[in-house]
Every structure is written in structure tokens, then in C-alpha cells.
Scaffold this active site. Structure first.
Site, PDB file in Angstrom:
ATOM      1  N   ALA A  67      -8.205 -10.068   2.472  1.00 14.39           N
ATOM      2  CA  ALA A  67      -8.988  -9.155   3.308  1.00 14.39           C
ATOM      3  C   ALA A  67      -8.606  -7.732   2.921  1.00 14.39           C
ATOM      4  O   ALA A  67      -7.514  -7.491   2.391  1.00 14.39           O
ATOM      5  CB  ALA A  67      -8.652  -9.398   4.773  1.00 14.39           C
ATOM      6  N   GLY A 111      -7.218 -13.977   2.372  1.00 15.16           N
ATOM      7  CA  GLY A 111      -8.619 -14.374   2.557  1.00 15.16           C
ATOM      8  C   GLY A 111      -9.259 -14.862   1.265  1.00 15.16           C
ATOM      9  O   GLY A 111     -10.231 -15.631   1.312  1.00 15.16           O
ATOM     10  N   GLU A 114      -8.255 -18.369   1.099  1.00 12.72           N
ATOM     11  CA  GLU A 114      -9.007 -19.101   2.136  1.00 12.72           C
ATOM     12  C   GLU A 114     -10.466 -19.308   1.719  1.00 12.72           C
ATOM     13  O   GLU A 114     -11.059 -20.347   2.027  1.00 12.72           O
ATOM     14  CB  GLU A 114      -8.927 -18.337   3.451  1.00 12.72           C
ATOM     15  CG  GLU A 114      -7.519 -18.348   4.027  1.00 12.72           C
ATOM     16  CD  GLU A 114      -7.386 -17.448   5.232  1.00 12.72           C
ATOM     17  OE1 GLU A 114      -7.503 -16.213   5.073  1.00 12.72           O
ATOM     18  OE2 GLU A 114      -7.193 -17.956   6.341  1.00 12.72           O
ATOM     19  N   GLU A 134      -0.075 -13.201   4.375  1.00 12.56           N
ATOM     20  CA  GLU A 134      -0.300 -12.532   5.666  1.00 12.56           C
ATOM     21  C   GLU A 134       0.992 -12.328   6.440  1.00 12.56           C
ATOM     22  O   GLU A 134       1.148 -11.355   7.177  1.00 12.56           O
ATOM     23  CB  GLU A 134      -1.290 -13.351   6.525  1.00 12.56           C
ATOM     24  CG  GLU A 134      -2.718 -13.377   6.014  1.00 12.56           C
ATOM     25  CD  GLU A 134      -3.000 -14.477   5.010  1.00 12.56           C
ATOM     26  OE1 GLU A 134      -2.048 -15.108   4.489  1.00 12.56           O
ATOM     27  OE2 GLU A 134      -4.193 -14.716   4.736  1.00 12.56           O
TER      28      GLU A 134
HETATM   29  N1  COA Z   1      -6.685  -4.805   0.672  1.00 10.57           N
HETATM   30  C1  COA Z   1      -6.967  -3.534   0.316  1.00 10.57           C
HETATM   31  N2  COA Z   1      -6.633  -3.010  -0.875  1.00 10.57           N
HETATM   32  C2  COA Z   1      -5.987  -3.796  -1.740  1.00 10.57           C
HETATM   33  C3  COA Z   1      -5.659  -5.134  -1.449  1.00 10.57           C
HETATM   34  C4  COA Z   1      -6.044  -5.640  -0.175  1.00 10.57           C
HETATM   35  N3  COA Z   1      -5.820  -6.901   0.181  1.00 10.57           N
HETATM   36  N4  COA Z   1      -5.010  -5.673  -2.505  1.00 10.57           N
HETATM   37  C5  COA Z   1      -4.943  -4.702  -3.429  1.00 10.57           C
HETATM   38  N5  COA Z   1      -5.535  -3.574  -2.977  1.00 10.57           N
HETATM   39  C6  COA Z   1      -5.687  -2.297  -3.671  1.00 10.57           C
HETATM   40  C7  COA Z   1      -4.394  -1.509  -3.709  1.00 10.57           C
HETATM   41  O1  COA Z   1      -4.199  -0.801  -2.495  1.00 10.57           O
HETATM   42  C8  COA Z   1      -4.673  -0.599  -4.886  1.00 10.57           C
HETATM   43  O2  COA Z   1      -5.548   0.434  -4.479  1.00 10.57           O
HETATM   44  P1  COA Z   1      -5.254   1.970  -4.924  1.00 10.57           P
HETATM   45  O3  COA Z   1      -5.328   1.929  -6.430  1.00 10.57           O
HETATM   46  O4  COA Z   1      -6.372   2.740  -4.303  1.00 10.57           O
HETATM   47  O5  COA Z   1      -3.887   2.302  -4.436  1.00 10.57           O
HETATM   48  C9  COA Z   1      -5.467  -1.490  -5.835  1.00 10.57           C
HETATM   49  O6  COA Z   1      -6.002  -2.527  -5.019  1.00 10.57           O
HETATM   50  C10 COA Z   1      -4.612  -2.124  -6.924  1.00 10.57           C
HETATM   51  O7  COA Z   1      -3.554  -2.824  -6.289  1.00 10.57           O
HETATM   52  P2  COA Z   1      -1.999  -2.590  -6.641  1.00 10.57           P
HETATM   53  O8  COA Z   1      -1.206  -2.979  -5.442  1.00 10.57           O
HETATM   54  O9  COA Z   1      -1.795  -1.229  -7.180  1.00 10.57           O
HETATM   55  O10 COA Z   1      -1.818  -3.637  -7.831  1.00 10.57           O
HETATM   56  P3  COA Z   1      -0.465  -4.361  -8.246  1.00 10.57           P
HETATM   57  O11 COA Z   1      -0.752  -5.059  -9.527  1.00 10.57           O
HETATM   58  O12 COA Z   1       0.687  -3.428  -8.208  1.00 10.57           O
HETATM   59  O13 COA Z   1      -0.193  -5.469  -7.090  1.00 10.57           O
HETATM   60  C11 COA Z   1      -0.816  -7.242  -5.573  1.00 10.57           C
HETATM   61  C12 COA Z   1      -1.098  -6.522  -6.930  1.00 10.57           C
HETATM   62  C13 COA Z   1      -1.903  -8.300  -5.409  1.00 10.57           C
HETATM   63  C14 COA Z   1       0.550  -7.879  -5.647  1.00 10.57           C
HETATM   64  C15 COA Z   1      -0.871  -6.225  -4.436  1.00 10.57           C
HETATM   65  O14 COA Z   1      -2.051  -5.450  -4.564  1.00 10.57           O
HETATM   66  C16 COA Z   1      -0.877  -6.835  -3.070  1.00 10.57           C
HETATM   67  O15 COA Z   1       0.143  -7.320  -2.603  1.00 10.57           O
HETATM   68  N6  COA Z   1      -2.054  -6.835  -2.374  1.00 10.57           N
HETATM   69  C17 COA Z   1      -2.161  -7.311  -1.019  1.00 10.57           C
HETATM   70  C18 COA Z   1      -2.239  -8.820  -0.970  1.00 10.57           C
HETATM   71  C19 COA Z   1      -2.301  -9.298   0.454  1.00 10.57           C
HETATM   72  O16 COA Z   1      -1.392  -9.103   1.235  1.00 10.57           O
HETATM   73  N7  COA Z   1      -3.403  -9.971   0.809  1.00 10.57           N
HETATM   74  C20 COA Z   1      -3.589 -10.550   2.106  1.00 10.57           C
HETATM   75  C21 COA Z   1      -4.275  -9.614   3.006  1.00 10.57           C
HETATM   76  S1  COA Z   1      -4.454 -10.287   4.641  1.00 10.57           S
END
Ligand code: COA
Length: 260
Positions: A67, A111, A114, A134
Site C-alpha cells: 500500500a 498489499g 496480498e 506491515e
Molecule cells: N509506499 C509508498 N512509497 C513507497 C513504498 C510504499 N509502500 N515503497 C517504496 N516507496 C517509495 C519510496 O518512498 C521511494 O520514494 P522516493 O524516491 O520519493 O523517496 C521509492 O519508492 C523508492 O523506494 P526506496 O525505499 O528508495 O528503495 P530501496 O531499494 O531503498 O528499498 C524497499 C526498497 C522495498 C525495501 C523499501 O522501499 C520499502 O521498505 N518499502 C516499503 C515496503 C512496505 O513496508 N510495504 C508494506 C506497506 S503496508
């Protein structure tokens, strides 16, 4: 980005591919993307030319990273309840009447995992990473992860993912039954299309009945499910596809199914 571009649609033969197109946000599902996905699925459900749907993510890095966390900030419980109940993309995928395959090309988190769980079949790239993180936000899955994940992989493997929030690699996801096949990244789209084309060559009537019977098995007792199977099997006898399939076998030729 205009809302109509957050989901791209490509049609090739009887197969439609929906691509979540927010690669700069790792294809995180914001409200606009969920809404567009539901609209596209509604259209594809009603389109008789389409027999199989593939869902994938744009770019090299991510299927869907969950999400859109930015939308959580400051949201009230009432707003959150409305977002989840007005129109659920997870239910739209779950209840989609035709076969639907997730082509998991990278991060498949929260999500995103999911959404993949709600699909019928999951094929992953060797580079994919899957998880339900989450817990790290002080949350739990809200798109069916606490229900569909244990049904698919068992309670222990599900709770390990849900409690730790750790990402698992595609080969581990395959080992626990979370994905059905793992392929090299450069072969993912071709392999999924090959599978989709194979399925699309079968009787659309029988595919729909199979899906209904199997989905029922997740929600009812064995006896009820077996009864429903008999009913659906008998219903298939009303189809032209059944006549075609049987005639083709008896006359040693390939069947051509029409979905009637
Ligand atoms: N929601 C909103 N934005 C997200 C996102 C999410 N679930 N996952 C990644 N992004 C965005 C980041 O904020 C970043 O945006 P920015 O460039 O404007 O700062 C962009 O996507 C790239 O992500 P980044 O974190 O820089 O890449 P990374 O390779 O360092 O890390 C992940 C990748 C997947 C490990 C990391 O993005 C992450 O942990 N995301 C969240 C995953 C999560 O918790 N999902 C469940 C949500 S309920």
C-alpha cells in the site's frame, strides 16, 4: 501522473496484461491505482474476448511494494474503513471470474503480496523478494494476508512472515508454496504469457466452473464442496464447449472452444 496511466493494459490474443505503473514508487498501491485496477478488472470480466489476465509491475525492481504508505499518514480510522470497504481491489481480484496470474517481477510486499495471494497462480522472477512487512509499521495486513497466506503456506510459515516482516527470496517462497514457479528475470514475461496462452486455449466455460469450484473449497466443508462440484460438472454438460471437446477427442482432432 493522470489516473488512467497508473495501470497500463495490453491485449494480446485472448490474454490481457495489467501493469501497475508507478515505478518511481515501486508500484505502491495508492487509492487511484486501486480504483483503476478495479475498473480495468470490471471491463475485462465483461469482455468475452479475454480469457486470462496477467497482473505485473512496471520496471525492473518491483511488482508492488505494498500500500502507499504516504497515504496512511494522518488518515482517520473512519477514512481507512471507507478506503477498504468502498471498493476492494483484493476482492475484485479474488472474485474475478476468469483465471488471473501474478507475474512477480521484483518486490512483492504487503498489499502487493496480498494482491498476488488473491490471484490464482503466482510465477516469480528469481530476483523477487516477498514479504508482509506491515508489522514494521505497527500494523497488520489488511488485504487478506492474515487469511489467504496461512491457507496457502500453513500457519507456521505464515506467522513467521507476519511476525518478523522479513522478506523471503523467490526460491524460499517456492519452497513454502507461496509461488508456483520461479524463472530467470529475463524469461518471466514470456513464461507467464506462455502459461496464459495455454490456459486461454481451453474452454472458457470449464475454466470459469473450475475456478468457482476451487474457490469454494477454500470457504466451505468438503461435503458441500463435493456437492457443488457435481452440480458444476453437470452444468458443464450444457455447454457447446463440452460437445466440442468430446467430439474433438473422439475424432482425434484439436478442439476449438468458444466459451458457449
Ligand atoms: N509506499 C509508498 N512509497 C513507497 C513504498 C510504499 N509502500 N515503497 C517504496 N516507496 C517509495 C519510496 O518512498 C521511494 O520514494 P522516493 O524516491 O520519493 O523517496 C521509492 O519508492 C523508492 O523506494 P526506496 O525505499 O528508495 O528503495 P530501496 O531499494 O531503498 O528499498 C524497499 C526498497 C522495498 C525495501 C523499501 O522501499 C520499502 O521498505 N518499502 C516499503 C515496503 C512496505 O513496508 N510495504 C508494506 C506497506 S503496508
Amino acid at each position: 501522473m493522470a489516473t488512467e496511466q497508473v495501470v497500463l493494459k495490453k491485449i494480446d490474443g485472448h490474454v490481457a496484461t495489467l501493469t501497475i505503473n508507478r515505478p518511481d514508487k515501486l508500484n505502491a498501491l495508492n487509492i487511484a491505482t486501486r480504483g483503476r485496477l478495479v475498473e480495468e478488472l470490471d471491463d475485462l470480466a465483461a469482455n468475452d474476448d479475454i480469457r486470462v489476465v496477467i497482473v505485473t509491475g512496471a520496471g525492473e525492481k518491483s511488482f508492488i511494494a505494498g500500500a502507499d504508505i504516504a497515504e496512511f499518514e494522518g488518515r482517520s480510522p473512519v477514512e481507512q474503513f471507507r478506503v477498504m470497504t468502498d471498493s476492494s481491489v483484493f476482492l475484485a481480484v479474488d472474485q474475478f471470474p476468469k483465471p488471473i496470474i501474478a507475474a512477480i517481477n521484483g518486490f512483492c510486499l504487503g498489499g502487493g503480496c496480498e494482491l498476488a495471494l488473491a490471484c490464482d497462480i503466482r510465477i516469480a522472477s528469481e530476483k523477487a523478494k516477498l514479504g508482509q512487512p506491515e508489522i514494521n509499521l505497527g500494523l497488520l495486513p489488511g488485504g487478506g494476508g492474515t487469511q489467504r497466506l496461512p491457507r496457502l503456506v500453513g500457519m507456521g510459515a505464515a506467522l513467521k512472515m507476519l511476525y518478523t516482516g522479513d522478506f523471503i527470496r523467490a526460491d524460499e517462497a517456492h519452497r513454502i508454496g507461496l509461488v508456483d514457479e520461479v524463472v530467470p528475470p529475463d524469461q518471466l514475461q514470456a513464461r507467464v504469457k506462455e502459461l496464459a496462452d495455454t490456459i486461454a486455449s481451453k474452454s472458457p466455460v470449464a475454466l470459469r466452473l473450475i475456478k468457482q469450484a476451487v474457490r469454494t473449497s477454500m470457504r466451505t466443508s468438503l461435503d458441500e464442496g463435493l456437492k457443488q462440484e457435481v452440480t458444476l460438472f453437470s452444468l458443464a454438460f450444457a455447454s457447446e464447449d463440452k460437445e466440442e471437446g468430446v467430439d474433438a477427442f473422439l475424432n482425434k482432432r484439436q478442439p476449438t472452444f468458444t466459451g458457449r
